[in-house]
Design a protein around this motif. Sequence first.
Motif, PDB file in Angstrom:
ATOM      1  N   GLU A 251      -4.120 -33.902   7.311  1.00  0.00           N
ATOM      2  CA  GLU A 251      -5.364 -33.724   8.069  1.00  0.00           C
ATOM      3  C   GLU A 251      -5.847 -35.043   8.661  1.00  0.00           C
ATOM      4  N   THR A 252      -5.637 -36.152   7.964  1.00  0.00           N
ATOM      5  CA  THR A 252      -6.035 -37.453   8.495  1.00  0.00           C
ATOM      6  C   THR A 252      -5.271 -37.775   9.770  1.00  0.00           C
ATOM      7  N   ALA A 253      -3.982 -37.453   9.772  1.00  0.00           N
ATOM      8  CA  ALA A 253      -3.160 -37.694  10.962  1.00  0.00           C
ATOM      9  C   ALA A 253      -3.600 -36.795  12.117  1.00  0.00           C
ATOM     10  N   ILE A 254      -3.967 -35.568  11.798  1.00  0.00           N
ATOM     11  CA  ILE A 254      -4.443 -34.640  12.840  1.00  0.00           C
ATOM     12  C   ILE A 254      -5.700 -35.200  13.504  1.00  0.00           C
ATOM     13  N   LYS A 255      -6.618 -35.698  12.694  1.00  0.00           N
ATOM     14  CA  LYS A 255      -7.884 -36.206  13.231  1.00  0.00           C
ATOM     15  C   LYS A 255      -7.694 -37.472  14.062  1.00  0.00           C
ATOM     16  N   ALA A 256      -6.535 -38.116  13.928  1.00  0.00           N
ATOM     17  CA  ALA A 256      -6.268 -39.345  14.683  1.00  0.00           C
ATOM     18  C   ALA A 256      -5.681 -39.060  16.063  1.00  0.00           C
ATOM     19  N   ILE A 257      -5.284 -37.795  16.342  1.00  0.00           N
ATOM     20  CA  ILE A 257      -4.694 -37.449  17.637  1.00  0.00           C
ATOM     21  C   ILE A 257      -5.775 -37.453  18.703  1.00  0.00           C
ATOM     22  N   THR A 258      -5.500 -38.075  19.843  1.00  0.00           N
ATOM     23  CA  THR A 258      -6.511 -38.232  20.897  1.00  0.00           C
ATOM     24  C   THR A 258      -6.174 -37.523  22.198  1.00  0.00           C
ATOM     25  N   THR A 259      -4.952 -37.003  22.333  1.00  0.00           N
ATOM     26  CA  THR A 259      -4.575 -36.305  23.574  1.00  0.00           C
ATOM     27  C   THR A 259      -4.228 -34.856  23.274  1.00  0.00           C
ATOM     28  N   LEU A 260      -4.479 -34.012  24.257  1.00  0.00           N
ATOM     29  CA  LEU A 260      -4.281 -32.578  24.039  1.00  0.00           C
ATOM     30  C   LEU A 260      -2.902 -32.122  24.463  1.00  0.00           C
ATOM     31  N   ASN A 261      -2.520 -32.448  25.681  1.00  0.00           N
ATOM     32  CA  ASN A 261      -1.285 -31.877  26.231  1.00  0.00           C
ATOM     33  C   ASN A 261      -0.434 -32.891  26.979  1.00  0.00           C
ATOM     34  N   VAL A 262      -0.601 -34.172  26.655  1.00  0.00           N
ATOM     35  CA  VAL A 262       0.166 -35.215  27.338  1.00  0.00           C
ATOM     36  C   VAL A 262       0.968 -36.013  26.317  1.00  0.00           C
ATOM     37  N   GLY A 263       2.296 -35.934  26.427  1.00  0.00           N
ATOM     38  CA  GLY A 263       3.148 -36.756  25.585  1.00  0.00           C
ATOM     39  C   GLY A 263       3.532 -36.123  24.262  1.00  0.00           C
ATOM     40  N   LYS A 264       4.514 -36.741  23.619  1.00  0.00           N
ATOM     41  CA  LYS A 264       5.056 -36.193  22.375  1.00  0.00           C
ATOM     42  C   LYS A 264       4.105 -36.335  21.196  1.00  0.00           C
ATOM     43  N   GLY A 542       6.449   1.053  11.031  1.00  0.00           N
ATOM     44  CA  GLY A 542       6.887   0.948  12.417  1.00  0.00           C
ATOM     45  C   GLY A 542       7.368  -0.448  12.755  1.00  0.00           C
ATOM     46  N   ALA A 543       7.875  -0.579  13.965  1.00  0.00           N
ATOM     47  CA  ALA A 543       8.416  -1.865  14.415  1.00  0.00           C
ATOM     48  C   ALA A 543       7.344  -2.651  15.162  1.00  0.00           C
ATOM     49  N   ALA A 544       7.029  -3.840  14.658  1.00  0.00           N
ATOM     50  CA  ALA A 544       6.134  -4.736  15.374  1.00  0.00           C
ATOM     51  C   ALA A 544       6.913  -5.450  16.480  1.00  0.00           C
ATOM     52  N   HIS A 545       6.216  -6.111  17.372  1.00  0.00           N
ATOM     53  CA  HIS A 545       6.894  -6.881  18.415  1.00  0.00           C
ATOM     54  C   HIS A 545       6.034  -8.082  18.801  1.00  0.00           C
ATOM     55  N   THR A 546       6.650  -9.028  19.488  1.00  0.00           N
ATOM     56  CA  THR A 546       5.929 -10.232  19.894  1.00  0.00           C
ATOM     57  C   THR A 546       5.927 -10.376  21.412  1.00  0.00           C
ATOM     58  N   GLU A 547       4.927 -11.127  21.891  1.00  0.00           N
ATOM     59  CA  GLU A 547       4.869 -11.572  23.274  1.00  0.00           C
ATOM     60  C   GLU A 547       4.688 -13.086  23.245  1.00  0.00           C
ATOM     61  N   PHE A 548       5.385 -13.773  24.127  1.00  0.00           N
ATOM     62  CA  PHE A 548       5.388 -15.240  24.128  1.00  0.00           C
ATOM     63  C   PHE A 548       4.501 -15.776  25.237  1.00  0.00           C
ATOM     64  N   PHE A 549       3.663 -16.760  24.893  1.00  0.00           N
ATOM     65  CA  PHE A 549       2.794 -17.416  25.866  1.00  0.00           C
ATOM     66  C   PHE A 549       3.094 -18.915  25.825  1.00  0.00           C
ATOM     67  N   PRO A 550       3.937 -19.388  26.740  1.00  0.00           N
ATOM     68  CA  PRO A 550       4.350 -20.805  26.711  1.00  0.00           C
ATOM     69  C   PRO A 550       3.217 -21.730  27.143  1.00  0.00           C
ATOM     70  N   SER A 551       3.265 -22.963  26.649  1.00  0.00           N
ATOM     71  CA  SER A 551       2.219 -23.930  26.975  1.00  0.00           C
ATOM     72  C   SER A 551       2.190 -24.253  28.464  1.00  0.00           C
ATOM     73  N   ASP A 552       3.340 -24.157  29.130  1.00  0.00           N
ATOM     74  CA  ASP A 552       3.388 -24.461  30.557  1.00  0.00           C
ATOM     75  C   ASP A 552       3.445 -23.189  31.403  1.00  0.00           C
ATOM     76  N   GLY A 553       3.035 -22.065  30.805  1.00  0.00           N
ATOM     77  CA  GLY A 553       3.032 -20.813  31.556  1.00  0.00           C
ATOM     78  C   GLY A 553       1.906 -20.799  32.585  1.00  0.00           C
ATOM     79  N   ILE A 554       2.182 -20.249  33.762  1.00  0.00           N
ATOM     80  CA  ILE A 554       1.171 -20.130  34.807  1.00  0.00           C
ATOM     81  C   ILE A 554       1.161 -18.691  35.312  1.00  0.00           C
TER      82      ILE A 554
END
Length: 613
Positions: A251-264, A542-554
């Motif tokens: 959790e300490t490492a999580i709180k140190a993250i400063t960018t949302l969607n730029v970089g690794k 019954g059979a469940a299923h998934t739908e994928f929503f990619p981070s770069d989806g438009i």
Amino acid sequence: MSEQTNYINLDTILGEKQETVKDQVIVIQEAITPITPTRIVDWDSILSEVSYKLPKGYPTIVDGVFTERDEIIIINEALEAEGLSTLPLPEVDKAKLIKKYQKGFINNTGTKEGLVMYFATQETEMLNQAANKIINNTAIQLKFDVSTITKERYDGVPKGWAGTKADVVLLNKSTGVFSNQDKEHYLNAISSAKYIHDHIGVIDSNLIDRGAIFNTIRKQAKTITKDMKVGLDEDKWCPGDIYVYSAPPDETAIKAITTLNVGKDSLNALFTDKFAAPKEGKILAISLKEAVARGGKATSFRKVLEKGPDYPTASDLPPDLGRLKDAVTQINAFKKGLKNSQDMLSSYGELSDAEKSLSILARSKKYQVSASTLLIVISNTLKKALGAEYQPGLGKDKVKKISKALVLSDKLLSILTVAVDSFLNEVYAVVYKVYNNSRENFISSLKTGTYDISESKPIPKANNTVDLGNSVETLLKKANCYIVAIDLINNLSTKLKIPKTFTSLANQKNPFIALAAFAMSQTGLSPSFYKLVGSDDIEKIGAAHTEFFPSDGILSLPPKTKIKISDTTKAKGIGTSFTVSQYQNKKEINKYIVDLGFLYSGTSFKIEINEIG
């Protein structure tokens, strides 16, 4: 096909037309019978008492018949206490062999999501045993260990952990017959958990989360978006309801993250784009959905989307038409209430509210004569009905407290009906013109976007006076819907404050894409996530299923896209339906039907999105 819905519960008051007479008479005759109002049965109190005492909170009904003797006895006790007739009891020898459990399951967001989490940590054979018990109503005692259901892991929704634990204990110990609603609740979660087993395996209880660490990650996303001046809340950033980890994040490492969607090193980079066991340091976000969406509350778009300081105020019906809508709605409610002689005071209350609305409408230039004429008849009718306790504009709440009232004769009611019909005939042409103009203005605003709206047709004009009251009420409510729709479409990218990314979509593309992206969290700021849709089959897992929503989806809605406008007399609002395409790396990966509905309840809309499968 699965669906994601933000919507509003609607209501409208519909009335019945009374028999008319040939001659219009304005003078009220003294043809009345004095009565003391029949005691009004407090059905809400009775239902509350019965719901509290019944084991499940509701009775068992098969083909419209109460079937459980113990439940009927409880209902009869409540009816007898009010001096009402009781229900017949079924024969004792026909009672079920399996007795009912003593307390019903807890069905809320916390337990729906919590059960999927818990079942995902249990062995598949245990899930099969549970499904067999639920489907076949066996009295087997299960041995699910609830010690791993902790507040730390499960309380992403307040009290979710306690409800989940209670539901599992109930499943363990119950010797009873499960209702269809019970079955859907448990089997939907089991089907989703088995899908997780099939693609990931049984999850360690420390590696699946919607509690403390889950909330830390979401709060950090909100902090970052606030710093970015985007204003994106946690659910719109990532709709994932549960997270699966390779190892519990620091959790300490999580709180140190400063960018949302730029970089690794960004927060979004922590999320995997494969529905599989996460690799080291990765998180799998899963949004949980039922096969059949349940009713829930939504709200006005003016609350969801903050208004700018110069936001225009004239986005509803003009005041005179709004007051006319109120008066007609109240008169319709009065007419409907006449059928229920036990609630005559409530009916008079509706008529008193209509009197208040008409007294204001009578001050307008356009409706002064017609409103004043009807006001005289309604006021005289209320004077005769309420006697010495009558006051102009008394209102519904005060009328209900009156000690004595009078039943109006059929002749008096016919006189009132003639006056109402005359008023409705006078205003109908104006009302229809307002409705049609509002509709054409909305269509014109869509034509500027070069969309194909050729299928749209207005409600046809009424060709007789039957049920004219409901027709006028419906037209005014639909006119208001079109005004609200224009308001939203025209101001979404300018004077309605929404997260910056949606504003950009509205500016660069169009409001339809912005609203679809808002509902789907396909904003360019969200991490990759999966929507896991359970099965509502109550006869098997019954059979469940998934739908994928990619981070770069438009999303894309090309020009000339067909936009269908739905507007019928039965629909409680208006709707627009269109198809959007979802792309990743310029490749179409999904198509969705988007239904955008504008509803009777003022400045409100719903967005429903169905994947085309």
